[in-house]
Design an enzyme around this catalytic site. Structure first.
Site, PDB file in Angstrom:
ATOM      1  N   GLY A  59       1.055  -0.792  -0.369  1.00 51.38           N
ATOM      2  CA  GLY A  59       0.525   0.555  -0.113  1.00 51.38           C
ATOM      3  C   GLY A  59       0.540   1.335   0.169  1.00 51.38           C
TER       4      GLY A  59
ATOM      5  N   ASP B  52      -1.170   6.759   3.915  1.00 49.43           N
ATOM      6  CA  ASP B  52      -0.321   6.569   4.653  1.00 49.43           C
ATOM      7  C   ASP B  52       1.251   5.595   4.239  1.00 49.43           C
TER       8      ASP B  52
ATOM      9  N   LEU C 109      -0.253  -1.908   4.643  1.00 48.48           N
ATOM     10  CA  LEU C 109      -1.411  -0.873   4.340  1.00 48.48           C
ATOM     11  C   LEU C 109      -2.194  -0.895   3.894  1.00 48.48           C
TER      12      LEU C 109
ATOM     13  N   ALA D 287      -4.665  -2.153   1.081  1.00 46.61           N
ATOM     14  CA  ALA D 287      -6.154  -1.967   1.415  1.00 46.61           C
ATOM     15  C   ALA D 287      -7.229  -1.714   0.399  1.00 46.61           C
ATOM     16  N   GLN D 288      -8.156  -2.480   0.434  1.00 49.19           N
ATOM     17  CA  GLN D 288      -9.419  -2.028  -0.235  1.00 49.19           C
ATOM     18  C   GLN D 288     -10.109  -0.904   0.712  1.00 49.19           C
ATOM     19  N   SER D 289      -9.706   0.216   0.652  1.00 47.73           N
ATOM     20  CA  SER D 289      -9.716   1.091   1.529  1.00 47.73           C
ATOM     21  C   SER D 289     -11.420   2.059   1.881  1.00 47.73           C
TER      22      SER D 289
ATOM     23  N   THR E 275      -7.951  -0.858  11.980  1.00 51.13           N
ATOM     24  CA  THR E 275      -8.928   0.656  12.472  1.00 51.13           C
ATOM     25  C   THR E 275      -9.918   0.360  12.469  1.00 51.13           C
TER      26      THR E 275
ATOM     27  N   GLU F 129     -13.498   1.104  12.604  1.00 48.98           N
ATOM     28  CA  GLU F 129     -14.304   0.758  11.368  1.00 48.98           C
ATOM     29  C   GLU F 129     -14.822  -0.503  12.392  1.00 48.98           C
TER      30      GLU F 129
ATOM     31  N   TYR G  66     -16.161  -3.604   4.751  1.00 45.64           N
ATOM     32  CA  TYR G  66     -14.313  -3.579   5.185  1.00 45.64           C
ATOM     33  C   TYR G  66     -14.264  -3.808   6.593  1.00 45.64           C
TER      34      TYR G  66
ATOM     35  N   LYS H  73     -11.133  -6.398   8.358  1.00 44.65           N
ATOM     36  CA  LYS H  73     -10.117  -5.611   8.697  1.00 44.65           C
ATOM     37  C   LYS H  73     -10.779  -6.255  10.171  1.00 44.65           C
TER      38      LYS H  73
HETATM   39  P1  NAP Z   1      -5.166   4.187   0.527  1.00 44.41           P
HETATM   40  O1  NAP Z   1      -4.921   5.450   0.470  1.00 44.41           O
HETATM   41  O2  NAP Z   1      -6.632   4.111  -0.100  1.00 44.41           O
HETATM   42  O3  NAP Z   1      -4.444   3.661  -0.079  1.00 44.41           O
HETATM   43  C1  NAP Z   1      -4.090   2.072  -0.192  1.00 44.41           C
HETATM   44  C2  NAP Z   1      -3.445   1.457  -0.464  1.00 44.41           C
HETATM   45  O4  NAP Z   1      -3.606   0.139  -0.525  1.00 44.41           O
HETATM   46  C3  NAP Z   1      -3.426   1.683  -1.987  1.00 44.41           C
HETATM   47  O5  NAP Z   1      -1.572   2.071  -2.158  1.00 44.41           O
HETATM   48  C4  NAP Z   1      -3.600   1.099  -3.203  1.00 44.41           C
HETATM   49  O6  NAP Z   1      -2.011   0.671  -4.205  1.00 44.41           O
HETATM   50  C5  NAP Z   1      -3.686  -0.262  -2.334  1.00 44.41           C
HETATM   51  N1  NAP Z   1      -4.116  -1.484  -2.597  1.00 44.41           N
HETATM   52  C6  NAP Z   1      -5.365  -1.760  -3.083  1.00 44.41           C
HETATM   53  N2  NAP Z   1      -5.606  -2.801  -2.948  1.00 44.41           N
HETATM   54  C7  NAP Z   1      -4.182  -3.676  -3.372  1.00 44.41           C
HETATM   55  C8  NAP Z   1      -4.273  -5.128  -3.889  1.00 44.41           C
HETATM   56  N3  NAP Z   1      -5.179  -5.778  -4.509  1.00 44.41           N
HETATM   57  N4  NAP Z   1      -2.870  -5.900  -4.125  1.00 44.41           N
HETATM   58  C9  NAP Z   1      -1.898  -5.013  -3.549  1.00 44.41           C
HETATM   59  N5  NAP Z   1      -2.141  -3.384  -3.095  1.00 44.41           N
HETATM   60  C10 NAP Z   1      -3.349  -2.801  -2.962  1.00 44.41           C
HETATM   61  O7  NAP Z   1      -5.345   3.995   2.306  1.00 44.41           O
HETATM   62  P2  NAP Z   1      -4.900   4.650   3.440  1.00 44.41           P
HETATM   63  O8  NAP Z   1      -5.545   5.710   3.986  1.00 44.41           O
HETATM   64  O9  NAP Z   1      -3.593   5.100   3.231  1.00 44.41           O
HETATM   65  O10 NAP Z   1      -5.051   3.897   4.980  1.00 44.41           O
HETATM   66  C11 NAP Z   1      -3.757   2.661   4.932  1.00 44.41           C
HETATM   67  C12 NAP Z   1      -4.500   1.571   5.466  1.00 44.41           C
HETATM   68  O11 NAP Z   1      -4.891   2.006   7.139  1.00 44.41           O
HETATM   69  C13 NAP Z   1      -5.312   1.436   4.705  1.00 44.41           C
HETATM   70  O12 NAP Z   1      -4.843  -0.348   4.831  1.00 44.41           O
HETATM   71  C14 NAP Z   1      -6.604   1.054   5.382  1.00 44.41           C
HETATM   72  O13 NAP Z   1      -7.534   0.333   4.977  1.00 44.41           O
HETATM   73  C15 NAP Z   1      -5.993   1.517   6.871  1.00 44.41           C
HETATM   74  N6  NAP Z   1      -6.728   2.456   7.756  1.00 44.41           N
HETATM   75  C16 NAP Z   1      -6.749   3.970   6.937  1.00 44.41           C
HETATM   76  C17 NAP Z   1      -7.081   4.565   8.136  1.00 44.41           C
HETATM   77  C18 NAP Z   1      -6.944   6.666   7.438  1.00 44.41           C
HETATM   78  O14 NAP Z   1      -7.979   7.254   8.464  1.00 44.41           O
HETATM   79  N7  NAP Z   1      -7.284   6.063   6.267  1.00 44.41           N
HETATM   80  C19 NAP Z   1      -7.664   4.554   8.903  1.00 44.41           C
HETATM   81  C20 NAP Z   1      -7.401   2.990   9.718  1.00 44.41           C
HETATM   82  C21 NAP Z   1      -7.214   2.235   9.021  1.00 44.41           C
HETATM   83  P3  NAP Z   1      -2.843   1.748  -5.594  1.00 44.41           P
HETATM   84  O15 NAP Z   1      -2.595   3.319  -5.260  1.00 44.41           O
HETATM   85  O16 NAP Z   1      -2.558   1.407  -6.633  1.00 44.41           O
HETATM   86  O17 NAP Z   1      -4.598   1.717  -5.527  1.00 44.41           O
HETATM   87  O1  F7E Z   2     -16.885   9.037   5.524  1.00 41.23           O
HETATM   88  C1  F7E Z   2     -19.323  10.399   5.531  1.00 41.23           C
HETATM   89  C2  F7E Z   2     -20.238   8.866   5.691  1.00 41.23           C
HETATM   90  O2  F7E Z   2     -15.195   7.798   3.573  1.00 41.23           O
HETATM   91  C3  F7E Z   2     -16.327   9.282   6.800  1.00 41.23           C
HETATM   92  C4  F7E Z   2     -11.416   4.845   5.543  1.00 41.23           C
HETATM   93  O3  F7E Z   2     -10.305   5.043   5.434  1.00 41.23           O
HETATM   94  O4  F7E Z   2     -11.479   5.876   7.789  1.00 41.23           O
HETATM   95  C5  F7E Z   2     -12.336   5.860   6.649  1.00 41.23           C
HETATM   96  O5  F7E Z   2     -13.633   5.234   6.890  1.00 41.23           O
HETATM   97  C6  F7E Z   2     -17.811   9.561   7.108  1.00 41.23           C
HETATM   98  C7  F7E Z   2     -18.522   8.351   7.234  1.00 41.23           C
HETATM   99  O6  F7E Z   2     -14.605   7.120   5.917  1.00 41.23           O
HETATM  100  C8  F7E Z   2     -19.643  11.270   2.880  1.00 41.23           C
HETATM  101  O7  F7E Z   2     -21.280   7.913   5.611  1.00 41.23           O
HETATM  102  C9  F7E Z   2     -20.884  11.676   4.022  1.00 41.23           C
HETATM  103  O8  F7E Z   2     -19.906   8.515   8.198  1.00 41.23           O
HETATM  104  O9  F7E Z   2     -14.256   9.379   4.647  1.00 41.23           O
HETATM  105  P1  F7E Z   2     -15.188   8.273   5.061  1.00 41.23           P
HETATM  106  P2  F7E Z   2     -15.064   6.595   6.539  1.00 41.23           P
HETATM  107  O10 F7E Z   2     -16.090   5.221   6.073  1.00 41.23           O
HETATM  108  O11 F7E Z   2     -15.250   6.974   8.315  1.00 41.23           O
HETATM  109  C10 F7E Z   2     -11.036   4.581   8.679  1.00 41.23           C
HETATM  110  C11 F7E Z   2     -11.018   4.569  10.032  1.00 41.23           C
HETATM  111  C12 F7E Z   2     -11.089   3.558   7.659  1.00 41.23           C
HETATM  112  O12 F7E Z   2     -10.379   2.042   8.131  1.00 41.23           O
HETATM  113  C13 F7E Z   2     -11.809   3.453   6.004  1.00 41.23           C
HETATM  114  O13 F7E Z   2     -10.636   2.900   5.380  1.00 41.23           O
HETATM  115  O14 F7E Z   2     -18.221  10.879   6.242  1.00 41.23           O
HETATM  116  N1  F7E Z   2     -19.843  11.466   4.150  1.00 41.23           N
HETATM  117  N2  F7E Z   2     -20.846  12.400   2.905  1.00 41.23           N
HETATM  118  C14 F7E Z   2     -19.230  10.803   3.542  1.00 41.23           C
HETATM  119  N3  F7E Z   2     -18.603   9.954   3.322  1.00 41.23           N
HETATM  120  C15 F7E Z   2     -17.703   9.419   1.488  1.00 41.23           C
HETATM  121  N4  F7E Z   2     -17.045   9.341   1.145  1.00 41.23           N
HETATM  122  N5  F7E Z   2     -18.809  10.951   0.894  1.00 41.23           N
HETATM  123  C16 F7E Z   2     -19.664  11.398   0.991  1.00 41.23           C
HETATM  124  O15 F7E Z   2     -20.109  12.735  -0.178  1.00 41.23           O
END
Ligand code: NAP
Ligand code: F7E
Length: 347
Positions: free
Chosen positions: A12, A17, A89, A91-93, A134, A136, A157, A161
């Protein structure tokens, strides 16, 4: 005298991240290996500034093609790279997308983690493993959520996780791996993907000011999230991997805010009223929602001395400012000074 350079493998690495973590590890003198997906268009823009020509000597960033769904590739990669640390890191996030692609999300986020753990277990059990868990996973467990809270995921998702979380714990308990879970609450930055709500809002603010659009369509404005600044959270990942024992720890800001509040602050930063530009479109609602997240990170503070460094209003301003610049606008000319603060947050 320093020892041989440490090697880390980051899956990732092209994500939000992954890009900050790669920067941090290079700064700490690691040789960083990253797993990237082959795609028909370039997907490395977040790490282009770190890229080095494959013919350069003393390379610090080395990229490898592969996919979390491909166990033969993951096995070979662990064997070839022999890293000391693996940060998982990839994930289909996107939570909303996971309702549309539940099988794929389970495969990559859930089974993908198991594939990597198993590759480490069979190749070199001394390799340390970090799992990107996460908030989530908590789903509808009421806030504040801590390491002692249960998991009640509300999306494919979140459920994937939870599986990955417990596989990480199981490989630790069954085979003695140094395998840890960072349970991270939402963290954002100018590198956040454009379809997550914070970035969708700040990008819309900039595009509205640039005259490219007039409104932004959002879903649930009442959802509450605990939002922090992504660079603080990759520091947490690295800290966990330097501990004597593998732990499962929560990292959060400790505050909670609604989506509405985020929009209000983002539009206010450029002197606009959010209500004039935000419209609700039910297409963005989720079949099941996580209503309220607020993390209790007291254990991480006590054990690692970790603290977030950016407040909620600062985070909003950092993101608005970056998106204004991306639109060719000058933040110092269009941003409104917050009471008592500088006009521009610049980081
Ligand atoms: P992100 O921006 O969506 O990045 C996801 C990464 O995973 C990208 O590099 C993506 O590649 C890669 N990926 C997706 N599917 C893959 C596959 N099948 N094989 C190999 N690589 C793949 O996510 P992020 O926000 O940096 O988050 C990093 C990690 O922390 C994720 O696991 C997410 O679920 C977790 N997380 C995020 C948050 C948050 O708030 N950001 C909070 C808690 C946990 P491409 O660039 O090619 O799409
Ligand atoms: O939504 C609401 C939506 O998609 C936040 C990922 O990094 O954090 C992330 O997941 C909130 C939700 O993030 C829109 O319904 C309203 O309640 O930005 P989000 P998420 O779902 O919290 C966690 C920790 C992860 O692990 C995940 O990988 O916002 N919301 N209106 C919306 N959300 C989106 N995307 N788009 C809207 O138009």
């Amino acid at each position: 005298m320093s020892g041989p350079r440490r090697r880390a493998l980051v899956t990732g690495i092209t994500g939000q991240d992954g890009s900050y973590l790669a920067e941090l590890l290079i700064e700490k003198d690691y040789e960083v290996h990253g797993l990237i997906r082959r795609s028909s268009s370039i997907n490395t823009r977040r790490i282009d500034h770190l890229y080095q020509d494959p013919h350069a000597s003393d390379r610090r960033l080395i990229l490898h093609y592969g996919d979390m769904s491909d166990s033969t590739r993951l096995n070979r990669l662990i064997d070839e790279v022999r890293p000391q640390e693996v940060y998982n890191l990839a994930a289909q996030s996107h939570v909303k997308v996971s309702f549309e692609a539940p099988e794929y999300t389970g495969d990559v986020d859930g089974l993908g983690t198991m594939r990597l753990l198993d590759a480490i277990h069979h190749c070199d059990p001394a390799i340390r493993f970090y799992q990107a868990s996460t908030s989530e996973m908590f789903g509808n467990v009421p806030p504040p959520q801590s390491e002692d809270s249960g998991f009640r995921p509300r999306s494919p998702y979140g459920a994937s996780k939870v599986y990955a979380y417990w596989m990480t714990v199981n490989y630790r308990e069954a085979y003695g791996l140094f395998a840890c879970n960072g349970i991270l609450f939402n963290h954002e930055s100018p590198r956040r993907g454009e379809t997550f709500v914070t970035r969708k809002i700040t990008q819309a603010v900039a595009r509205i000011l640039a005259g490219k659009q007039d409104a932004v369509y959002l879903g649930n404005l009442d959802a509450k999230r605990d939002w922090g600044y992504a660079p603080d959270y990759v520091r947490a990942m690295w800290l966990m991997m330097q501990e004597a024992e593998p732990l499962d720890l929560v990292f959060a800001s400790g505050e909670t805010h609604t989506v509405r509040e985020f929009a209000e602050l983002a539009f206010a930063a450029v002197g606009r009223n959010w209500e004039s530009h935000v419209r609700v479109d039910p297409a963005y609602l989720r079949p099941t929602e996580v209503d309220a997240l607020q993390g209790d990170f007291s254990k991480a503070r006590r054990l690692l001395g970790w603290e977030p460094s950016v407040s909620f209003p600062e985070l909003v301003r950092i993101m608005v400012e970056a998106d204004l610049r991306a639109e060719g606008l000058k933040p110092e000319e269009v941003m409104v000074r917050p009471t008592g603060g500088p006009a521009v947050a610049s980081r």
